[in-house]
Design a protein around this motif. Structure first.
Motif, PDB file in Angstrom:
ATOM      1  N   VAL A  30       0.805  -1.213   0.000  1.00  0.00           N
ATOM      2  CA  VAL A  30       0.000   0.000   0.000  1.00  0.00           C
ATOM      3  C   VAL A  30       0.841   1.268   0.000  1.00  0.00           C
ATOM      4  O   VAL A  30       0.341   2.347  -0.325  1.00  0.00           O
ATOM      5  CB  VAL A  30      -1.007   0.020   1.176  1.00  0.00           C
ATOM      6  CG1 VAL A  30      -2.046  -1.077   0.998  1.00  0.00           C
ATOM      7  CG2 VAL A  30      -0.304  -0.110   2.516  1.00  0.00           C
ATOM      8  N   LYS A  31       2.115   1.153   0.348  1.00  0.00           N
ATOM      9  CA  LYS A  31       3.013   2.306   0.336  1.00  0.00           C
ATOM     10  C   LYS A  31       4.441   1.795   0.421  1.00  0.00           C
ATOM     11  O   LYS A  31       4.705   0.760   1.013  1.00  0.00           O
ATOM     12  CB  LYS A  31       2.717   3.226   1.526  1.00  0.00           C
ATOM     13  CG  LYS A  31       3.553   4.488   1.557  1.00  0.00           C
ATOM     14  CD  LYS A  31       3.150   5.377   2.723  1.00  0.00           C
ATOM     15  CE  LYS A  31       4.022   6.626   2.747  1.00  0.00           C
ATOM     16  NZ  LYS A  31       3.674   7.493   3.887  1.00  0.00           N
ATOM     17  N   ILE A  37       8.512  -0.635   3.676  1.00  0.00           N
ATOM     18  CA  ILE A  37       7.494  -1.165   2.769  1.00  0.00           C
ATOM     19  C   ILE A  37       6.290  -1.482   3.638  1.00  0.00           C
ATOM     20  O   ILE A  37       6.396  -2.185   4.644  1.00  0.00           O
ATOM     21  CB  ILE A  37       7.962  -2.432   2.016  1.00  0.00           C
ATOM     22  CG1 ILE A  37       9.138  -2.099   1.091  1.00  0.00           C
ATOM     23  CG2 ILE A  37       6.805  -3.033   1.213  1.00  0.00           C
ATOM     24  CD1 ILE A  37       9.724  -3.301   0.365  1.00  0.00           C
ATOM     25  N   TYR A  38       5.132  -0.940   3.249  1.00  0.00           N
ATOM     26  CA  TYR A  38       3.897  -1.108   3.995  1.00  0.00           C
ATOM     27  C   TYR A  38       2.977  -2.063   3.238  1.00  0.00           C
ATOM     28  O   TYR A  38       2.646  -1.818   2.085  1.00  0.00           O
ATOM     29  CB  TYR A  38       3.196   0.241   4.172  1.00  0.00           C
ATOM     30  CG  TYR A  38       4.045   1.265   4.881  1.00  0.00           C
ATOM     31  CD1 TYR A  38       3.977   1.403   6.266  1.00  0.00           C
ATOM     32  CD2 TYR A  38       4.918   2.084   4.168  1.00  0.00           C
ATOM     33  CE1 TYR A  38       4.766   2.347   6.923  1.00  0.00           C
ATOM     34  CE2 TYR A  38       5.700   3.025   4.819  1.00  0.00           C
ATOM     35  CZ  TYR A  38       5.620   3.152   6.191  1.00  0.00           C
ATOM     36  OH  TYR A  38       6.398   4.070   6.845  1.00  0.00           O
ATOM     37  N   LEU A  39       2.568  -3.140   3.916  1.00  0.00           N
ATOM     38  CA  LEU A  39       1.677  -4.137   3.338  1.00  0.00           C
ATOM     39  C   LEU A  39       0.396  -4.170   4.155  1.00  0.00           C
ATOM     40  O   LEU A  39       0.390  -3.805   5.332  1.00  0.00           O
ATOM     41  CB  LEU A  39       2.330  -5.527   3.374  1.00  0.00           C
ATOM     42  CG  LEU A  39       3.704  -5.655   2.717  1.00  0.00           C
ATOM     43  CD1 LEU A  39       4.335  -6.993   3.077  1.00  0.00           C
ATOM     44  CD2 LEU A  39       3.586  -5.508   1.227  1.00  0.00           C
ATOM     45  N   SER A  40      -0.700  -4.639   3.539  1.00  0.00           N
ATOM     46  CA  SER A  40      -1.948  -4.744   4.280  1.00  0.00           C
ATOM     47  C   SER A  40      -2.823  -5.853   3.700  1.00  0.00           C
ATOM     48  O   SER A  40      -2.759  -6.143   2.510  1.00  0.00           O
ATOM     49  CB  SER A  40      -2.726  -3.427   4.221  1.00  0.00           C
ATOM     50  OG  SER A  40      -3.945  -3.542   4.931  1.00  0.00           O
ATOM     51  N   LEU A  46       1.212  -4.479   7.959  1.00  0.00           N
ATOM     52  CA  LEU A  46       2.510  -5.084   8.229  1.00  0.00           C
ATOM     53  C   LEU A  46       3.561  -4.188   7.603  1.00  0.00           C
ATOM     54  O   LEU A  46       3.615  -4.047   6.380  1.00  0.00           O
ATOM     55  CB  LEU A  46       2.597  -6.502   7.643  1.00  0.00           C
ATOM     56  CG  LEU A  46       3.965  -7.178   7.721  1.00  0.00           C
ATOM     57  CD1 LEU A  46       4.416  -7.352   9.171  1.00  0.00           C
ATOM     58  CD2 LEU A  46       3.924  -8.517   6.995  1.00  0.00           C
ATOM     59  N   THR A  47       4.368  -3.545   8.438  1.00  0.00           N
ATOM     60  CA  THR A  47       5.421  -2.662   7.960  1.00  0.00           C
ATOM     61  C   THR A  47       6.757  -3.382   8.047  1.00  0.00           C
ATOM     62  O   THR A  47       7.125  -3.894   9.108  1.00  0.00           O
ATOM     63  CB  THR A  47       5.489  -1.363   8.798  1.00  0.00           C
ATOM     64  OG1 THR A  47       4.241  -0.688   8.680  1.00  0.00           O
ATOM     65  CG2 THR A  47       6.615  -0.462   8.328  1.00  0.00           C
TER      66      THR A  47
END
Length: 124
Positions: A30-31, A37-40, A46-47
């Protein structure tokens, strides 16, 4: 009431870790910044951060995440995806019993990942 919505994990290779979680558990990137790295999954973030850059963390004996738990629709399909993306099964004693985790695995960075077809207490 507070609800868990964020987990940060220090890893030696952010891109490899992100790829594992994207391909294995369908997390969405997501970013992304130079240092994160940002996951969702749409509920939990989850960063991923580089393990060699823990600026502001003065702990001498850093303790990272013990494990992550994912509710899955099909443990056999998930097991195949875990193996295809570099994960390995955790060898547990024959008499080991878990209330929720159907199986335990190591991700490519050595973080334990539980998979289950049932939710953990307090989650939905």
């Amino acid at each position: 009431m507070a609800k868990l919505r964020h987990i940060a994990m220090a890893v030696p290779d952010m891109e490899a870790a992100a790829t594992f979680y994207e391909k294995t558990f369908d997390l969405e990137r997501v970013k992304q910044t130079k240092m994160r790295i940002y996951l969702s999954d749409g509920t939990i973030n989850l960063t991923l951060l580089p393990s060699d850059d823990l600026v502001g963390d003065e702990r001498e004996n850093f303790v990272g995440i013990h494990h992550l738990g994912f509710v899955v629709d099909d443990t056999q399909e998930s097991e195949s995806r875990i193996a295809d993306n570099g994960g390995k099964i955790v060898e547990t004693p024959r008499d080991y019993v878990s209330l929720n985790a159907d199986k335990k695995y190591w991700d490519p960075n050595g973080v334990m990942v539980d998979i289950s077809t049932t939710y953990w207490v307090g989650s939905k």
